[in-house]
Design an enzyme around this catalytic site. Sequence first.
Site, PDB file in Angstrom:
ATOM      1  N   SER A 275      43.662  44.037  51.362  1.00  0.00           N
ATOM      2  CA  SER A 275      43.578  44.479  49.974  1.00  0.00           C
ATOM      3  C   SER A 275      42.427  43.794  49.238  1.00  0.00           C
ATOM      4  CB  SER A 275      44.926  44.235  49.287  1.00  0.00           C
ATOM      5  OG  SER A 275      44.997  44.846  48.036  1.00  0.00           O
TER       6      SER A 275
ATOM      7  N   ASP B  45      40.060  48.076  44.580  1.00  0.00           N
ATOM      8  CA  ASP B  45      40.041  46.894  45.426  1.00  0.00           C
ATOM      9  C   ASP B  45      39.729  47.321  46.856  1.00  0.00           C
ATOM     10  OD1 ASP B  45      42.428  48.223  45.742  1.00  0.00           O
ATOM     11  OD2 ASP B  45      43.617  46.415  46.069  1.00  0.00           O
TER      12      ASP B  45
ATOM     13  N   ASP C 137      41.331  48.048  49.532  1.00  0.00           N
ATOM     14  CA  ASP C 137      42.028  49.155  50.198  1.00  0.00           C
ATOM     15  C   ASP C 137      42.357  50.296  49.248  1.00  0.00           C
ATOM     16  OD1 ASP C 137      44.038  47.833  48.806  1.00  0.00           O
ATOM     17  OD2 ASP C 137      45.549  48.180  50.357  1.00  0.00           O
TER      18      ASP C 137
ATOM     19  N   ASP D  31      44.253  50.758  46.663  1.00  0.00           N
ATOM     20  CA  ASP D  31      45.557  51.080  46.072  1.00  0.00           C
ATOM     21  C   ASP D  31      45.633  50.610  44.623  1.00  0.00           C
ATOM     22  OD1 ASP D  31      45.809  48.341  46.501  1.00  0.00           O
ATOM     23  OD2 ASP D  31      47.735  48.472  47.536  1.00  0.00           O
TER      24      ASP D  31
END
EC number: 5.4.2.10
Length: 445
Positions: free
Chosen positions: A102, A240, A242, A244
């Site tokens: 992340s 960010d 990833d 999400d």
Amino acid sequence: MARLFGTDGVRGVANRELTAELAMALGAAAARRLGRTGAARRRVAVVGRDPRASGEMLEAAVIAGIASEGVDTLRVGVLPTPAVAYLTSAYDADFGVMISASHNPMPDNGIKIFGPGGHKLDDATEDRIEELVHQGPGSRPTGAGIGRVVDAEDALERYLRHVGKAATTRLDALTVVVDCAHGAASLAAPRAYRAAGANVIPIHAEPDGLNINDNCGSTHMQALSAAVVSYGADLGLAHDGDADRCLAVDAHGRVIDGDAIMVVLALAMQEAGELASDTLVTTVMSNMGLHLAMRSAGIEVRTTGVGDRYVLEELRAGLFSLGGEQSGHIVLPSFGTTGDGIVTGLRLMARMAQTGRSLAGLAEPMQTLPQVLINVEVADKATVADAQPVRDAVAQVEAELGDTGRILLRPSGTEQVVRVMVEAADEDTARQMAVRVAESVSAQR
């Protein structure tokens, strides 16, 4: 022995704590626990990753573990975490695996596992997978029973078609700067926003495996703020590693955090009759300003512990339609089973296009209260809040604040520290009250 699974999967420095051996064991354990038995078709898992350098090593190891248990893999490559969750459902897979840390720095990596339908795992399922990791391999298939690997060539296109539904109106009049954090959003986010009609200026969208989250993305907003002002854009969006998460910047370069985004979306959904039970779900970390804005609109706020998994659990339990975190994890269950930064960005811009209002104007109901946070080192972070002197100090502050602020005591998840947080109408009041409670906590050492 420390628990492998944290609040968001298994994480650690790649090749140190998170080794290829552990990744293979996790893949095998997930396949044993989640691979459906007795199915007429072959069992299958979806595996994706972000672009950090260690992802290729861990991807190969996870897939090897999955194949060793007789489960096939649909490899979707570099895609956002919410894409893997969605595709787990869309491909009717037994489970999904996302390899990402992340917003963490490049040396870190992580493994997130999604169950059938793309849902995050509950504690009991994680515990069983962890038991299987420690048990080691059992009887393994041979020959045709070994799992196979197929590259899912249509994965990105399927995901883009899905998230495109979040843009309920054309965005042709909007110019947006998008900070992709040199991460999983680098290809998907600009394409999704352009498909909806926006004029997109991508920055930090050239991942090389080493530059993910490096002074960019949703944890480093300065470059995005400067770019929005420099280009004269209507807004900026930051993801960010990833994708999400989504945070925003208004046309003046001011950061619009997850709390403000939730206020904008909640009011829009309430107006459209889409806010189920007129309820918003958020965590204890959301600013009191969010609660005051929602109270003024007649919207109930349900509060959970820290972590988007707890928001998701409350959303599912109450059949609510909007939840999220101050950090930018925004969950719209009608679009997915986890936070999706690209969906959030599309919904935010759609609201701007529908109303003709600026982002600053839409976010105006969210007036952030000054917040003071003090970390206090303690001998036993689990019990100090129950000490009578601490309880008395907290009760006195709560009585003085009334409905104009709040106090929160929370043990750190990683340090022997208790965090004392106070929000009040002005910073001096917040600081005085935080110091008072912090002193009572410190006295218990």
